[in-house]
Design an enzyme around this catalytic site. Structure first.
Site, PDB file in Angstrom:
ATOM      1  N   GLU A  83      48.436 -54.539  -5.686  1.00  0.00           N
ATOM      2  CA  GLU A  83      47.214 -55.066  -5.074  1.00  0.00           C
ATOM      3  C   GLU A  83      47.500 -55.911  -3.838  1.00  0.00           C
ATOM      4  O   GLU A  83      48.223 -56.898  -3.907  1.00  0.00           O
ATOM      5  CB  GLU A  83      46.408 -55.869  -6.101  1.00  0.00           C
ATOM      6  CG  GLU A  83      45.722 -54.947  -7.096  1.00  0.00           C
ATOM      7  CD  GLU A  83      44.961 -55.693  -8.186  1.00  0.00           C
ATOM      8  OE1 GLU A  83      44.096 -55.065  -8.809  1.00  0.00           O
ATOM      9  OE2 GLU A  83      45.229 -56.876  -8.410  1.00  0.00           O
ATOM     10  N   THR A  91      47.182 -52.709 -16.404  1.00  0.00           N
ATOM     11  CA  THR A  91      46.389 -51.508 -16.613  1.00  0.00           C
ATOM     12  C   THR A  91      47.082 -50.391 -15.829  1.00  0.00           C
ATOM     13  O   THR A  91      46.721 -50.059 -14.740  1.00  0.00           O
ATOM     14  CB  THR A  91      44.966 -51.746 -16.201  1.00  0.00           C
ATOM     15  OG1 THR A  91      44.484 -52.809 -16.983  1.00  0.00           O
ATOM     16  CG2 THR A  91      44.071 -50.572 -16.440  1.00  0.00           C
ATOM     17  N   THR A  99      41.860 -47.403  -9.780  1.00  0.00           N
ATOM     18  CA  THR A  99      40.940 -48.565  -9.745  1.00  0.00           C
ATOM     19  C   THR A  99      41.130 -49.246  -8.379  1.00  0.00           C
ATOM     20  O   THR A  99      40.549 -48.802  -7.404  1.00  0.00           O
ATOM     21  CB  THR A  99      41.182 -49.545 -10.915  1.00  0.00           C
ATOM     22  OG1 THR A  99      42.554 -49.915 -10.955  1.00  0.00           O
ATOM     23  CG2 THR A  99      40.774 -48.914 -12.241  1.00  0.00           C
TER      24      THR A  99
END
Lengths: 407, 407
Positions: free
Chosen positions: B276, B190, B153
């Site tokens: 991230e 996730t 992702t």
């Protein structure tokens, strides 16, 4: 209850001062003093961090063992945390200097520090400040503001609240100031709060209500999930309102409780709403939980979630992150029952019903989320208890401030 | 143990595929399939979030109740979390489609999803993908990489690890892939991880070691403190190495344990190091704790602290934040005993000794902190137990990514 202007100098008999003692090596004020004409009964709550600063240790002892306090001296710039015996000695030296300057016993002197962890206090500057501060003490609102400014670190605004109530025909005033913008996740941050009141109140009653109120106010705010080494809430009551003494059993207990609750809650919200780098105050209400403690855990988990906070900054109704944070909180939850709303001055919108997205307008949601403050409401439908937590959004500026706080 | 190239297709009998099914509405691959020629005994660990995704529910049931699994289908873009009965039905429909396409029982099909919470899976695209994937299956390293890319992702790199060991004269291969960059604080994010091995091993032995290893690897990483709704680690063993079956009592248990540990630890570190927006992998080692669990709590508290993470981004040796995070962790601590070091390829420096700053060079500290990875070591001097946790720095890009993840 009437909300009035002011802070620590609002109540009768209190005066304050703030000045630049050169601790921060810049133009900003960095020392404050609060003094009461008469000795005060004193209540306090402190950080639960096992790494606690020297002034926390000093004040805990004063609050527990000294019948009265009469003066508080505070510096910003250096936290006097992780400073060993030298740090403890610094507190004692501060108390001695204040004692001499104000002619009060050393055991009546409270000390507090906020700033960088690990550096020693510059005692030459501190002691020079302590000699200068008494000459600048005054009881005007402006004097309170000078003190409130002197305790700021990364705060962008000073934080003061005051109210008046009637107790048995007498006017009682409660006023306070606080600071804190980062390392804010009080369990009982470098969060400092000083409340003064002219109420006449028994010490055990004051301590009991302070502890209860802090658990619903300061302990329900979070800027970054980091519980500081210096968190301190001190309440000083000098009795000069001349009301009949308030005890746990007196009918005025609740009246005074409500006033102190209001002052501490509004001061808490001022810290959350001025969180480092933030653009808005983020309030989370959890409704209809099975137990109060469960409601608090759920509300605090949401308000602490980095992903939720970043979404609030982005004005993004990313409710999945809210539900996710509720799920990992440890509290009981039936996700398929949960309703979630967003609310602000732009309106109120139900985003989730029974654990699933409603057919809401993303445009409207973004409009609501673009205001300050933003409120998220989670109805968990498991009982009748509720709780509110306060935080702020997570922004580029939070990272900027904290990537080079020391430089 | 030999470290080899590859991922889920490294072990004998496993093939994989990845493609663009249009779920993300862009050019990126978003569906992967892993298939074993022979049925596999299967172990799994899953999120502890009370809000758990439909595929977690599906896979838990398969791992617990189905003797074998033979295929895994994964999509990225939509997490199939908070999707109610429609989400459960989607899992069943996926399994049915895979069953038909690959001629395996529905009870041998594992499913996984990652992406936005709250949206329903686009079943037309998913089913078209499931029909297409079997035509693209292959056992080369490149096929493994296509699958590893399809599950990404906000990941910036694909994440694969493989090793080979000898078990009773036979070569056994363990390979895996994972994804995860945000909402990473596994308790069992996730975060998805798929490991394949051709080892012949009893199911209960595989489950026992998987659970133990995950607690020391995936459960010791954190990107943002948010425990996801979808965290899944699946290990599939098809026995094609033809080694004597590994049981809890066999002498090869530890050999295989070490291999699986290496694969899961390296995959965990790949997630933490690709957190991230991050610029570095941040490793925290706690030494000489009184108990293993205490060491883990301390290490994880440091690696999760927003303030510490922002300081690492700023290359700032702000050790006070580390000691502060240790203090509020809840673990036993004698702050006045703690030594803290920073280490990287630029060297190793003792910053704190017995709870106080050493006379270290800020310049040298900054040099050490400017490398990737950065290691912080805390010696608490209370016993002999140690633990390691992995995370990353907190950056402007973390905020940017998460302020508008859905747009």
């Amino acid at each position: 209850m009437e909300i009035i202007k002011g802070g620590v100098t609002a109540a009768k008999g209190f005066c304050a001062a703030g000045l630049n003692a050169g601790i921060k090596n810049n133009e900003k004020k960095d020392m404050a003093m609060v003094y009461s004409e008469k000795p005060c009964v004193t209540a306090g709550t402190f950080t639960t961090n096992k790494v606690f600063a020297a002034p926390v240790k000093w004040d805990k002892d004063i609050v527990a063992n000294s019948p009265f306090a009469q003066a508080v001296v505070v510096n910003s710039g250096v936290a006097n945390a992780c400073t060993g015996k030298e740090g403890d000695d610094a507190c004692a030296a501060e108390a001695k200097a204040v004692s001499e300057a104000l002619q009060v016993p050393e055991s009546a002197v409270l000390v507090a520090s906020t700033g960088v962890i690990g550096a020693q206090l510059p005692m030459d500057k501190i002691c020079a400040g302590i000699k200068e501060l008494p000459k600048k003490l005054g009881s005007s609102l402006e004097h309170g503001t000078l003190a409130a400014e002197a305790i700021m670190t990364t705060d962008t605004v000073d934080k003061q609240v005051a109210v008046q109530i009637e107790v048995g025909g007498k006017t009682v005033t409660v006023g306070g100031m606080c600071k804190g913008a980062g390392m804010i996740h009080p369990n009982m941050a470098t969060m400092l709060c000083f409340v003064t009141t002219d109420a006449c109140i028994k010490k055990d009653a004051l301590q009991k209500m302070t502890k209860a109120i802090v658990s619903d106010t300061f302990n329900m705010i979070s800027v970054d999930g980091d519980t500081s080494t210096n968190d301190t809430v001190l309440v000083l009551a000098n009795g000069m309102a001349e009301n009949d003494i308030i005890t746990e059993d007196s009918k005025d207990y609740q009246t005074f409780y409500d006033a102190l609750f209001y002052v501490l809650r509004e001061l808490s919200k001022k810290i959350a709403g001025d969180g480092e780098g933030c653009t808005c105050l983020f309030e989370v209400q959890v409704k209809n939980a099975a137990a109060k403690e469960q409601a608090k855990v759920l509300a605090k988990s949401i308000v602490t979630s980095s992903l939720t906070k970043a979404a609030i900054f982005g004005h993004d109704a990313n409710w999945g992150r809210i539900l996710c944070a509720m799920g990992y909180s440890g509290a009981d939850l039936e996700p398929e029952k949960v309703d979630i709303y967003f609310e602000s001055e732009a309106g109120k919108l139900k985003i989730v019903e029974n654990g699933k997205a409603t057919d809401y307008s993303e445009e409207k949601a973004t409009e609501i989320l673009s205001k300050n403050p933003v409120i998220a409401i989670a109805d968990v439908k498991m009982g009748n208890e509720e709780a509110t937590a306060w935080g702020c959004d997570l922004t580029f500026d939070y990272v900027k401030i904290n990537a080079d706080y020391r430089s």
